[in-house]
Design an enzyme around this catalytic site. Structure first.
Site, PDB file in Angstrom:
ATOM      1  N   PHE A 103       0.701  -1.599  -0.247  1.00  0.00           N
ATOM      2  CA  PHE A 103       0.250  -0.071   0.121  1.00  0.00           C
ATOM      3  C   PHE A 103       0.872   0.556  -0.036  1.00  0.00           C
ATOM      4  O   PHE A 103       1.697   1.300   0.898  1.00  0.00           O
ATOM      5  CB  PHE A 103      -1.112   0.156   1.059  1.00  0.00           C
ATOM      6  CG  PHE A 103      -1.740   1.235   1.004  1.00  0.00           C
ATOM      7  CD1 PHE A 103      -3.407   1.208   0.746  1.00  0.00           C
ATOM      8  CD2 PHE A 103      -1.496   2.491   2.104  1.00  0.00           C
ATOM      9  CE1 PHE A 103      -3.926   2.281   0.136  1.00  0.00           C
ATOM     10  CE2 PHE A 103      -2.119   3.590   1.559  1.00  0.00           C
ATOM     11  CZ  PHE A 103      -3.807   3.484   0.890  1.00  0.00           C
ATOM     12  N   ASP A 106       9.215   2.380   1.905  1.00  0.00           N
ATOM     13  CA  ASP A 106       8.542   3.350   1.778  1.00  0.00           C
ATOM     14  C   ASP A 106       8.132   3.242   3.700  1.00  0.00           C
ATOM     15  O   ASP A 106       7.509   1.784   4.529  1.00  0.00           O
ATOM     16  CB  ASP A 106       7.284   3.066   1.010  1.00  0.00           C
ATOM     17  CG  ASP A 106       5.306   3.293   1.904  1.00  0.00           C
ATOM     18  OD1 ASP A 106       5.753   3.818   2.758  1.00  0.00           O
ATOM     19  OD2 ASP A 106       4.585   3.863   1.189  1.00  0.00           O
ATOM     20  N   LYS A 121       2.520   9.824   8.446  1.00  0.00           N
ATOM     21  CA  LYS A 121       2.135   9.272  10.367  1.00  0.00           C
ATOM     22  C   LYS A 121       2.806  10.018  11.376  1.00  0.00           C
ATOM     23  O   LYS A 121       2.341  10.634  11.230  1.00  0.00           O
ATOM     24  CB  LYS A 121       2.369   7.784   9.671  1.00  0.00           C
ATOM     25  CG  LYS A 121       0.985   7.132   8.724  1.00  0.00           C
ATOM     26  CD  LYS A 121       0.070   5.756   8.892  1.00  0.00           C
ATOM     27  CE  LYS A 121      -0.920   5.275   7.835  1.00  0.00           C
ATOM     28  NZ  LYS A 121      -0.729   4.852   6.657  1.00  0.00           N
TER      29      LYS A 121
HETATM   30  C1  LIG Z   1      -0.905   5.466   5.242  1.00  0.00           C
HETATM   31  C2  LIG Z   1       0.415   4.882   4.529  1.00  0.00           C
HETATM   32  C3  LIG Z   1       0.361   5.609   2.894  1.00  0.00           C
HETATM   33  C4  LIG Z   1      -0.611   7.003   2.567  1.00  0.00           C
HETATM   34  O1  LIG Z   1       0.046   8.020   3.940  1.00  0.00           O
HETATM   35  P1  LIG Z   1      -1.490   8.472   3.302  1.00  0.00           P
HETATM   36  O2  LIG Z   1      -0.636  10.366   4.920  1.00  0.00           O
HETATM   37  O3  LIG Z   1      -2.441   8.365   3.446  1.00  0.00           O
HETATM   38  O4  LIG Z   1      -1.288   9.890   2.042  1.00  0.00           O
HETATM   39  C5  LIG Z   1       1.493   4.823   1.949  1.00  0.00           C
HETATM   40  N1  LIG Z   1       2.393   4.338   2.257  1.00  0.00           N
HETATM   41  C6  LIG Z   1       1.789   3.927   3.576  1.00  0.00           C
HETATM   42  C7  LIG Z   1       3.232   2.259   3.826  1.00  0.00           C
HETATM   43  C8  LIG Z   1       1.448   4.142   4.381  1.00  0.00           C
HETATM   44  O5  LIG Z   1       1.409   3.417   5.342  1.00  0.00           O
END
Ligand SMILES: *Cc1c(COP(=O)(O)O)cnc(C)c1O
Length: 387
Positions: A135, A220, A249
């Protein structure tokens, strides 16, 4: 009209929400409009890393809001410089770009990787390999990067140039790394995908294969970063440092902030005019981020994240309905034997405990500041439900 009715009649229905109107919070306890209190095992989605309204964080944020709330990126600010310096020091990276979310941090990483390759090799080496079940965000290109078919709907056409390899399958990855690929993007622990850690061997081969072909590795760490797993970056558990790491986050204690960090060879790729954001590096958000970094630097908080994580894991494994627990530090996912995670979370809400799910698992992302007493209290509530 009550709050929920007013809300639903004015705001797009993009979320499945619980019938709870959150009003305030203190430390690790949230309170709703009716004054009911909740122990927080979710911290937003791993966002309120220091809990609710941590005193030093509040002072930093309010102090900055009273001094300078915003200026355009045509000018410099000290707080953005201070935050960037600390972030680079703590992670060992060379330079950072600030956006406002995880998706934006990943957009920056994608653009950086493509331009790195374009500058060096010209056109045609634009593909980015991501992993199945990953994701990476909700914008069009990060949706395209997300390796889950359910996300590839309605919004056609998606952004070209992404292909998906099976996680923990080195042969499949190898087959996808032809000379059209500029980067591989991974989550060390797939968060939204169900708290699924990658194998060390697989991560080793990602770095080895990419190193051989000058393919960049993008980590990520939007969910795993900033101390969540007991190290500042989850990559530290694996002994690897990606060329590019993205954070969001928990990075600013609940304020919108995304960071795209890169190593020395990537630091000048995105030159003047190639990328930007009106709000990126907002002074108030940087002040919040600096307060989070100062907290992590002071004392042995990361060690405590590991210890509390182990404590929480042991408690969870002591519940007979729980089959297994995956994850690291205070990022855990518990598989249930018979019950549905979604139903458990709804019931927990009624009993004063906030929790999350990830796929079919219960997901735990409490504030890094959670106490043992609060873990015990939360576990007691969960135990009552799972009996
Ligand atoms: C939550 C998340 C995103 C997206 O972050 P947003 O602040 O909602 O755009 C991208 N990558 C990972 C691994 C995430 O957990």
């Amino acid at each position: 009209m009550n709050t929920i009715e007013k809300f639903d009649s004015n705001i797009m229905g993009t979320y499945g929400r619980y019938p709870l109107v959150m009003e305030k919070g203190s430390h690790e306890i949230a309170a709703d409009e009716r004054g009911r209190e909740y122990i927080d095992f979710g911290s937003g989605i791993g966002t309120n890393s220091l809990g609710y309204c941590n005193e030093k964080w509040v002072n930093a944020v309010c102090g900055q809001a009273k001094t300078l709330q915003h200026t355009s990126n045509y000018y410099y600010t000290k707080v953005q410089a201070d935050f960037a310096e600390e972030l680079n020091k703590i992670t060992g990276y060379s330079a950072v770009f600030f956006g406002n979310s995880g998706a934006e941090a990943n957009e920056c990483a994608i653009k950086l990787a493509r331009k790195y390759s374009f500058d060096k090799y010209g056109r045609g080496r634009h593909n980015i390999v991501t992993l199945e079940n990953s994701f990476h965000g909700r914008t069009l290109s990060t949706l395209s990067a997300t390796g889950q078919e359910v996300f590839h709907n309605y919004f056609f056409p998606f952004v070209e140039g992404f292909r998906y390899a099976k996680a923990n399958d080195t042969e499949d990855l190898k087959a996808k790394l032809d000379d059209t690929v500029c980067a591989v993007m991974i989550e060390y622990i797939q968060g939204e995908g169900g708290v699924v850690p990658l194998n060390k061997d697989f991560v080793d081969s990602v770095f080895e294969l990419c190193g051989e072909k000058d393919i960049l590795v993008i980590a990520d760490e939007v969910q795993t970063g900033v101390g969540r797993t007991g190290k500042f970056l989850a990559g530290d558990h694996f002994g690897h440092k990606a060329n590019i790491t993205t954070l969001a986050k928990g990075i600013a204690g609940g304020l919108p902030m995304g960071a795209c960090l890169c190593d020395e060879q990537c630091r000048d790729v995105l030159g003047k005019g190639t990328h930007g954001s009106t709000f990126g590096g907002n002074p108030v958000c940087c002040a919040g981020g600096l307060a989070v970094l100062n907290f992590i630097k002071s004392g042995d908080h990361l060690k405590q994240v590991t210890e509390k994580g182990n404590y929480l894991r042991d408690k969870l494994l002591g519940i007979s309905e729980i089959d297994k627990v995956d994850g690291m530090g205070l990022m855990l996912g518990a598989s249930l034997k018979t019950k549905k995670a979604q139903g458990v979370v709804a019931e927990a809400l009624e009993k004063g405990l906030l929790m999350l799910t990830a796929k079919e698992k219960l997901r735990f992302l409490p504030p890094l500041t959670i106490t043992y007493e609060e873990i015990d209290k939360g576990i007691a509530i969960l135990e009552g439900i799972l009996k």
